[in-house]
Design an enzyme around this catalytic site. Structure first.
Site, PDB file in Angstrom:
ATOM      1  N   LEU A  10       0.843  -1.201   0.000  1.00 31.26           N
ATOM      2  CA  LEU A  10       0.000   0.000   0.000  1.00 31.26           C
ATOM      3  C   LEU A  10       0.873   1.244   0.000  1.00 31.26           C
ATOM      4  CD1 LEU A  10      -2.485  -0.913   2.870  1.00 31.26           C
ATOM      5  CD2 LEU A  10      -3.159  -0.395   0.521  1.00 31.26           C
ATOM      6  N   GLY A  11       2.011   1.108   0.625  1.00 30.05           N
ATOM      7  CA  GLY A  11       2.906   2.250   0.715  1.00 30.05           C
ATOM      8  C   GLY A  11       4.216   1.837   1.338  1.00 30.05           C
ATOM      9  N   GLY A  53       7.461   3.317   3.586  1.00 32.02           N
ATOM     10  CA  GLY A  53       7.854   4.443   4.421  1.00 32.02           C
ATOM     11  C   GLY A  53       9.315   4.356   4.765  1.00 32.02           C
ATOM     12  N   VAL A 113       4.052  -1.208   4.068  1.00 28.18           N
ATOM     13  CA  VAL A 113       2.715  -1.433   4.587  1.00 28.18           C
ATOM     14  C   VAL A 113       1.916  -2.204   3.532  1.00 28.18           C
ATOM     15  CG1 VAL A 113       0.628  -0.347   5.478  1.00 28.18           C
ATOM     16  CG2 VAL A 113       2.861   0.666   5.972  1.00 28.18           C
ATOM     17  N   LYS A 131       1.804  -3.117   8.838  1.00 24.87           N
ATOM     18  CA  LYS A 131       3.110  -2.483   8.685  1.00 24.87           C
ATOM     19  C   LYS A 131       4.162  -3.513   9.057  1.00 24.87           C
ATOM     20  CE  LYS A 131       5.389   1.803  10.069  1.00 24.87           C
ATOM     21  NZ  LYS A 131       5.115   3.157  10.575  1.00 24.87           N
ATOM     22  N   ASP A 137       5.999  14.414  12.982  1.00 24.36           N
ATOM     23  CA  ASP A 137       6.226  14.024  11.595  1.00 24.36           C
ATOM     24  C   ASP A 137       4.951  14.203  10.778  1.00 24.36           C
ATOM     25  OD1 ASP A 137       7.855  13.183   9.516  1.00 24.36           O
ATOM     26  OD2 ASP A 137       7.537  11.053   9.902  1.00 24.36           O
TER      27      ASP A 137
HETATM   28  N1  ADP Z   1      -3.465   2.121   7.731  1.00 25.59           N
HETATM   29  C1  ADP Z   1      -3.074   2.345   6.469  1.00 25.59           C
HETATM   30  N2  ADP Z   1      -3.955   2.249   5.447  1.00 25.59           N
HETATM   31  C2  ADP Z   1      -3.557   2.502   4.184  1.00 25.59           C
HETATM   32  N3  ADP Z   1      -2.309   2.864   3.822  1.00 25.59           N
HETATM   33  C3  ADP Z   1      -1.375   2.974   4.777  1.00 25.59           C
HETATM   34  C4  ADP Z   1      -1.714   2.713   6.160  1.00 25.59           C
HETATM   35  N4  ADP Z   1      -0.611   2.931   6.902  1.00 25.59           N
HETATM   36  C5  ADP Z   1       0.354   3.297   6.041  1.00 25.59           C
HETATM   37  N5  ADP Z   1      -0.083   3.332   4.768  1.00 25.59           N
HETATM   38  C6  ADP Z   1       0.725   3.691   3.574  1.00 25.59           C
HETATM   39  O1  ADP Z   1       2.088   3.327   3.804  1.00 25.59           O
HETATM   40  C7  ADP Z   1       2.943   4.490   3.866  1.00 25.59           C
HETATM   41  C8  ADP Z   1       3.997   4.296   4.969  1.00 25.59           C
HETATM   42  O2  ADP Z   1       3.383   4.113   6.239  1.00 25.59           O
HETATM   43  P1  ADP Z   1       3.924   4.848   7.547  1.00 25.59           P
HETATM   44  O3  ADP Z   1       3.161   4.340   8.709  1.00 25.59           O
HETATM   45  O4  ADP Z   1       3.913   6.313   7.312  1.00 25.59           O
HETATM   46  O5  ADP Z   1       5.404   4.275   7.621  1.00 25.59           O
HETATM   47  P2  ADP Z   1       6.812   4.987   7.790  1.00 25.59           P
HETATM   48  O6  ADP Z   1       7.048   5.153   9.241  1.00 25.59           O
HETATM   49  O7  ADP Z   1       7.752   3.975   7.241  1.00 25.59           O
HETATM   50  O8  ADP Z   1       6.761   6.289   7.040  1.00 25.59           O
HETATM   51  C9  ADP Z   1       1.986   5.657   4.122  1.00 25.59           C
HETATM   52  O9  ADP Z   1       2.523   6.886   3.648  1.00 25.59           O
HETATM   53  C10 ADP Z   1       0.734   5.202   3.363  1.00 25.59           C
HETATM   54  O10 ADP Z   1       0.877   5.450   1.976  1.00 25.59           O
HETATM   55 MG    MG Z   2       5.304   7.795   7.105  1.00 21.36          MG
END
Ligand code: ADP
Ligand code: MG
Length: 342
Positions: free
Chosen positions: A21-22, A24, A29, A44, A140
């Site tokens: 999904l993403g 980070g 995730v 995650k 953040d």
């Molecule tokens: N609960 C969620 N539902 C959908 N997408 C998510 C969710 N959590 C994270 N993402 C996607 O994954 C990316 C990274 O998650 P994040 O928690 O911000 O991790 P990091 O600490 O590595 O930045 C987010 O920017 C988003 O695009």
């Molecule tokens: Mg993030």
């Protein structure tokens, strides 16, 4: 909710899909689904060997502890956590609308003021809860960490990796963190900073929503820092996109992006600003009418994901790790489903 750390193998409880999904800073995730309840989830996945040193290990524990303590409509909910040999799996409420940066990049044009008001109202509610009730500074806040529900009506604050709880000993932090574009000027002075850094970042988020650009951007790091510390906003002098944006919106951005934390508008004062929806009416909670975009809106001003992402590219997984992850292709999982039920 009871126990946050669930004993046993996550794969006994959830199917996790391969396509992320993403990505980070510290992990990927993935979408998943609970095998019994069929409830969709975001997982995650953090590789433990990236947290060999105690500081990072502490960081993960902190993220989990912080999220555990938080229950709010505009903050993603932590459901449960699994630990395997090589990974930590954090199961989070799924936001099918993706993150705000993805949304802006896909649209390639700014949000309407109406939509921005709604989202900003929700983020202000979330921050007020974190600051006042939980004594947590997020640290953040940025579009990548603001997630959207499937109908795009609700925004939820995510990613507590960098946040910290204020202790009674002192109300300041000395750690430098966060992606550059959203860092408040006082952070660079190394004199300690507080809740007000989230308010600054909120101003940057509002600026991004309305213009799909960052207020103090510069490819050269030192120059970007200098711009942030100077805090000079130019609006339509440098970007014609601001011409059609209300005076009130620009005024609020000016009040938030005040380089002097003592003079920066507070979350409570933000509600009294003329640009904001009435808090009492809870406008930000009401249904959002379909937003029509003006035909002449400047489009395709697409921005890249923030630099910090590229700096923390995770190492590729080895076979042993892949075996432990046991990810499934979504189509495959769905067709299995059909066979079982049909
Ligand atoms: N609960 C969620 N539902 C959908 N997408 C998510 C969710 N959590 C994270 N993402 C996607 O994954 C990316 C990274 O998650 P994040 O928690 O911000 O991790 P990091 O600490 O590595 O930045 C987010 O920017 C988003 O695009
Ligand atoms: Mg993030």
């Amino acid at each position: 909710m009871g126990q946050v750390y669930t004993k046993g193998d996550i794969h006994d409880h959830y199917i996790i899909y391969e396509k992320p999904l993403g990505k980070g800073t510290y992990g990927t995730v993935h979408e998943g689904v609970h095998k019994e309840t069929k409830k969709p989830i975001a997982v995650k996945v953090l590789k433990k060997d990236r947290f060999k040193n105690d500081k990072l290990r502490e960081k993960v524990r902190r993220e989990i502890d912080l999220m555990k303590a938080i229950k709010h409509d505009y903050v993603v909910n932590l459901e449960e956590v699994f630990v395997s040999n090589k990974f930590v799996f954090i199961c989070i409420e799924l936001c099918t609308g993706g993150d705000l940066l993805q949304f802006l990049n896909e649209r390639g044009r700014p949000l309407s003021e109406l939509r921005s008001k709604r989202y900003i109202g929700q983020v202000v509610e979330a921050l007020t809860y974190l600051h006042d009730e939980k004594k947590i500074v997020h640290r953040d806040l940025k579009p990548e960490n603001l997630l959207l529900t499937g109908d795009k009506r609700t925004i939820k604050l995510a990613d507590f990796g960098l946040s910290n709880q204020l202790t009674s000993e002192g109300n300041n932090f000395f750690t430098m963190c966060g992606s550059l574009n959203h860092i408040a000027p006082e952070v660079f002075d190394n004199k300690g900073y507080d809740f007000r850094v989230d308010v600054w970042a909120l101003g940057v988020v509002l600026f991004v929503m309305l213009s799909v650009s960052y207020p103090f951007d510069d490819p050269i790091r030192d120059k970007a820092v200098a711009k942030i510390k100077e805090g000079k906003l130019t609006f339509e002098q440098t970007d014609p996109i601001w011409k059609r944006i209300s005076m009130e919106a620009k005024d609020l951005i000016q009040l938030i992006l005040n380089t002097e934390p003592d003079q920066r508008i507070t979350l409570n004062q933000i509600w009294d600003h003329p640009w904001m929806p009435e808090r009492k009416n809870k406008m930000h909670k009401q249904p959002l009418d379909e937003i029509k975009s003006p035909k002449d809106a400047k489009i395709n001003k697409v921005m890249a994901r923030s630099m910090s992402k590229a700096l923390f590219q995770a190492d590729p997984l080895n076979n042993e790790e892949l075996a432990e992850l046991k990810m499934t292709q979504k189509e495959e999982a769905e067709s299995t489903d059909v066979k079982v039920t049909g």
